[in-house]
Design an enzyme around this catalytic site. Structure first.
Site, mmCIF file in Angstrom:
data_model
loop_
_atom_site.group_PDB
_atom_site.id
_atom_site.type_symbol
_atom_site.label_atom_id
_atom_site.label_comp_id
_atom_site.label_asym_id
_atom_site.label_seq_id
_atom_site.Cartn_x
_atom_site.Cartn_y
_atom_site.Cartn_z
ATOM 1 N N HIS A 1 -35.714 -50.562 -29.927
ATOM 2 C CA HIS A 1 -35.497 -51.682 -28.999
ATOM 3 C C HIS A 1 -36.800 -52.381 -28.614
ATOM 4 O O HIS A 1 -36.776 -53.494 -28.116
ATOM 5 C CB HIS A 1 -34.758 -51.197 -27.749
ATOM 6 N N ASP B 1 -28.036 -49.130 -24.594
ATOM 7 C CA ASP B 1 -27.594 -47.808 -25.054
ATOM 8 C C ASP B 1 -27.144 -47.014 -23.833
ATOM 9 O O ASP B 1 -27.792 -47.056 -22.790
ATOM 10 C CB ASP B 1 -28.739 -47.065 -25.739
ATOM 11 N N GLU C 1 -22.505 -50.590 -27.388
ATOM 12 C CA GLU C 1 -23.163 -49.850 -28.483
ATOM 13 C C GLU C 1 -22.219 -48.844 -29.131
ATOM 14 O O GLU C 1 -21.355 -48.279 -28.477
ATOM 15 C CB GLU C 1 -24.443 -49.175 -27.971
ATOM 16 N N HIS D 1 -30.123 -29.537 -27.857
ATOM 17 C CA HIS D 1 -30.113 -30.995 -27.975
ATOM 18 C C HIS D 1 -28.736 -31.521 -27.610
ATOM 19 O O HIS D 1 -27.730 -30.909 -27.960
ATOM 20 C CB HIS D 1 -30.452 -31.419 -29.410
ATOM 21 N N HIS E 1 -26.179 -40.835 -26.591
ATOM 22 C CA HIS E 1 -25.167 -41.884 -26.743
ATOM 23 C C HIS E 1 -23.786 -41.346 -26.391
ATOM 24 O O HIS E 1 -23.438 -40.225 -26.750
ATOM 25 C CB HIS E 1 -25.155 -42.394 -28.184
#
Lengths: 553, 553
Positions: free
Chosen positions: B76, B161, B193, B362, B366
């Site tokens: 971005h 996002d 998104e 992790h 999104h």
């Protein structure tokens, strides 16, 4: 090396996935297990294939008694033609494996000279000090064998690739009772495959895939395209069954699909109802709900059938709105982007695409942790050598072996070429034989080394700049303007001024050299390379290969 | 184009992941949202970066009123310096985003000339016909904004996002009430998104990662190395917290880690207890259980800290037996092999490695399908444009929109450059502006095109063969033996005989040409290329680039 010793080693397949090749030696008898190939990763520019280094075998041609092949996957058979070109030795494999090897040998003109022996799980072979027998395993291709070596230093078991599929599609059940017997009699060394050693649980049966293929066939109302590994004959059978159930004819697209379907039909591993197979041209004329197309390219290979279909560049068939496309294979690491691109293109064409792990159109052919522990438990080996896997997989397999009771100091994590020796009952890791990667590029085998690859890497990133200078033979004087050409470095239309500056720099650099230096071409070239390299990096932050050529007239 | 129309388009970010850049135009007012970069895939040899084509903006410099940046990720912000070098326009971003942009502008020497405006979710901006306001979202970096454009043709919402993290680490809760208000007032166009549009369910909170990091820190008894995306400040905070809880000092390895920790500490986004950060050299002297190392390289980048640690080539620290290494990031598609290689090397060093999706170190930044549906439901747009995703993601996002009630013919799947137009309430897809990939290679921006890339591909696969022929200016006679050189084609020591054969072929080919042809250098070159190409392919099955050079003396 004294004669009365047993050696176990890998020429390929440990600390890597691919090019499996193992050997067992007692005294003057060497038995080789598998001879696979491996695909190069993206750093090996232009290389077509990697095969094992067989120089140890070539140094002892009289000792090598046999090549035994556990199953017909490329990472176990892909190197065979290259081996047989250098060493003519008898080859033993089960029926389907042999069928696939024969097509390969035919291509390389080796079929007639090779002594091929069809074996099955009941065969017993005698190679002097080593007796060999077999047990049946399950995998993503039929007719897989594990191998048992009886040697004066005890029994060595090599599992081949395996899972425990208790409901196999072709009813080739795993020889679990035979494995138990082998274990009961006593296994000194177990070599077991490690592909899924990181994965908990138990790999699902291939039948799970069949259920989902059938569901998808039931739902589809227009054409069905389905792509999978050509060698997965079990899956091909389930696709044939689904097509049969839903009244569809089947067309084949892709050379390896046509080949494997042919071989496995001929040998009785694939049952296709009479009249079901149609040529693509004929299929294209049938109503959409009466046709299914089985095609290669499930790994996104750009030249394979699925990729061409997705790009609308297949001459025989096309995909249109409402067609269903099934990807019955997960992308192998490294292939994800190519596969994703194909899925995108298929959606653009208006297809319904069924893919990804949630679709359950793929199960692994390799046993997960519980199956690896089951094999270790059945065989209860004294010594354990995890094979067929990258280091982390071997490491996790070691942890599993320890968990089921193998002593930590009786587990060997070998590199290719390293040997485990057993002499008079004393076992240790000892010595090594040559092992490595042999690159196949076009017709060249092993003629591409690090220098060529390093050059290709530099050429690929920044291209080449060639400057030709013409010197007078009599007085070393520059006769012409330098002639400078670049390729892969900078867009030519933008480079006129740069080329001019380079030529000026060449002339200036030559002028600075004294008469003695001008006699030494190496000095001239080195000086030009440095001057041009520095100039171009400052101008462009790129480092093309710089090649000064001197012509003396 | 008449003035009283609204246009919405993407210059980058649709049918791709990366280089996001969108614009909203009403009459003479253009507002740009984001200006990202993208990493090249392996087919774009030697290319460093890809940025959007901004020629549409350059053609209307007076109309471009502002660049609004939603958050500080490279996809971005990575193209901003290249944009600002060509078009000086005011930039609006939240505090952390601005901090990260400033480091970038400093590097490019653009900081002073740029007009930077700090905004937050309460800001309201007025650009003539377009009024802009914001709402706060959650993502894998703090300070993310969604953007609301009030235009004479209705409200346009761009989500940026986002995920819906109801328990965010930094207590920046999503502005869910504000989103509801915006939806209630009426949204004409939603741009949302699509990254995780293929993924069912709801993405877990970042706090889940924190729990697992803390557990791993509690268990480790020697050094801890942990690698993650430097920009994930939430995760950095949780790592700091775990280190603090277990009494460890923290050392930083890797330039981007040092940079982001510095910027986010300075701006108050990261709270590190006094005295906790130590230099790597100092850390190396501390007892192993008192130190944790936070490093770059979680994507397997060969030059980053983690890769160097795994190769034992980091000068400041080393990993030894019993150390714990946490990979708190999943490999992005394409990076799997490099990451796997690092894990292998870490195991060889004797480290305990915690990695992979099962480790839960992790979570995505999104939103998954349920969150995308939540956004669509909150905004209840009349028209929907899925953005930020490859085609299959946009396609699945479309299906989600249809599922929550958006009419199918009011959903636009755009390609970069394509426009949605609203004029007097009539909405249609209409026209396009230039859009494409601009390649950055060293200092060159857009100077590498398809010709150079095609040359690099040929050079990378089979190298180059150069043959220099010296002709007499007076009679076109060949003056010397041809001079033939190859690079990246074949190993030189094996090629003496081949080079000799090539030279003979060059002479023979020239002899066959008639006097008229010899006057035309293009004919000579083309004839030589064909003859040599055919000969070399037959001999080697390789197709090196063949470059005949003619010198006239």
């Amino acid at each position: 090396m004294p004669e009365n010793r047993l050696w176990i080693g890998a020429l390929g397949g440990v600390t890597e996935i691919g090019k499996n090749m193992y050997f067992i030696q007692y005294g003057d008898d060497i038995i080789v297990v598998d001879c696979g190939s491996k695909f190069p990763d993206e750093s090996l520019l232009g290389i077509d294939l990697i095969i094992p280094d067989i120089s140890y075998l070539l140094a002892h041609p009289d000792k090598v008694k046999a090549l035994i092949v556990t199953h017909g996957h490329e990472d176990h058979i892909g190197g065979i033609p290259y081996l047989l070109k250098q060493l003519n030795l008898p080859l033993y494999a089960s029926s389907l494996t042999l069928g696939l090897i024969e097509s390969k040998l035919k291509e390389h003109g080796l079929l007639r000279q090779t002594s091929l022996h069809r074996i099955d799980s009941e065969s017993i072979l005698d190679f002097g000090s080593i007796k060999v027998s077999f047990f049946r395993t399950n995998h993503s291709i039929p007719d897989c064998l594990g191998v048992v070596f009886d040697t004066p230093e005890g029994t060595v078991v090599h599992t081949g690739d395996f899972k425990f599929d208790m409901t196999p599609v072709n009813r080739q059940y795993p020889d679990i009772h035979k494995m138990a017997d082998i274990g009961k009699k006593g296994v000194r060394f177990l070599l077991s495959e490690s592909t899924n050693a990181e994965r908990p649980g138990f790999t699902p049966s291939e039948r799970l895939v069949g259920t989902h293929i059938e569901e998808a066939f039931q739902k589809a109302d227009r054409r069905i395209f389905i792509s999978t590994f050509a060698s997965n004959v079990h899956r091909l059978q389930q696709i044939v069954d689904a097509a049969s159930l839903t009244g569809r004819k089947l067309a084949l697209l892709g050379r390896s699909m046509v080949n494997v379907v042919g071989v496995s039909q001929e040998l009785g591993y694939l049952n296709v109802p009479d009249g079901m197979l149609v040529e693509p041209a004929e299929a294209a004329k049938l109503p959409p709900h009466e046709i299914a197309v089985l095609c290669t390219g499930s790994q996104g290979e750009p030249m394979a059938a699925l990729s061409r279909l997705a790009n609308s560049s297949n001459r025989q068939m096309e995909i249109s709105t409402g067609d269903t496309v099934l990807l019955a294979a997960n992308p192998i690491p490294g292939n994800e982007r190519n596969v994703a691109r194909i899925i995108d293109n298929l959606y653009v064409l208006g297809a319904k695409v069924i893919y990804g792990s949630r679709s359950e159109l793929h199960v692994s052919g390799h046993g997960s942790q519980e199956e690896l522990k089951l094999m270790l438990t059945l065989m209860k080996p004294e010594y354990f050598i995890p094979i067929h896997g990258e280091y982390r997989m071997l490491h996790h397999h070691r942890l599993l072996a320890e968990a089921v009771g193998v002593e930590g100091d009786k587990i060997f994590l070998l590199k290719n070429g390293e040997l485990v020796e057993s002499a008079g009952g004393v076992v240790r890791q000892s010595g090594r034989v040559p092992a490595g990667q042999i690159y196949v590029d076009g017709l060249g085998i092993g003629d591409i080394g690090n220098v060529v690859l390093r050059d290709r890497r530099q050429l690929s990133a920044d291209g080449i700049l060639i400057t030709v200078i013409t010197l007078s033979q009599s007085d070393g004087r520059l006769l012409n303007e330098p002639d400078t050409i670049s390729r892969g470095f900078i867009y030519v239309r933008n480079s006129d001024k740069l080329i001019e500056e380079i030529n000026q720099l060449v002339v200036a650099t030559l002028e600075k050299l004294n008469q003695a230096d001008l006699g030494q071409w190496n000095v001239i070239k080195q000086t030009l390379r440095e001057a041009l390299g520095k100039f171009l990096y400052e101008k462009t932050k790129r480092r093309p290969m710089i090649l000064p050529i001197i012509i003396e007239v």
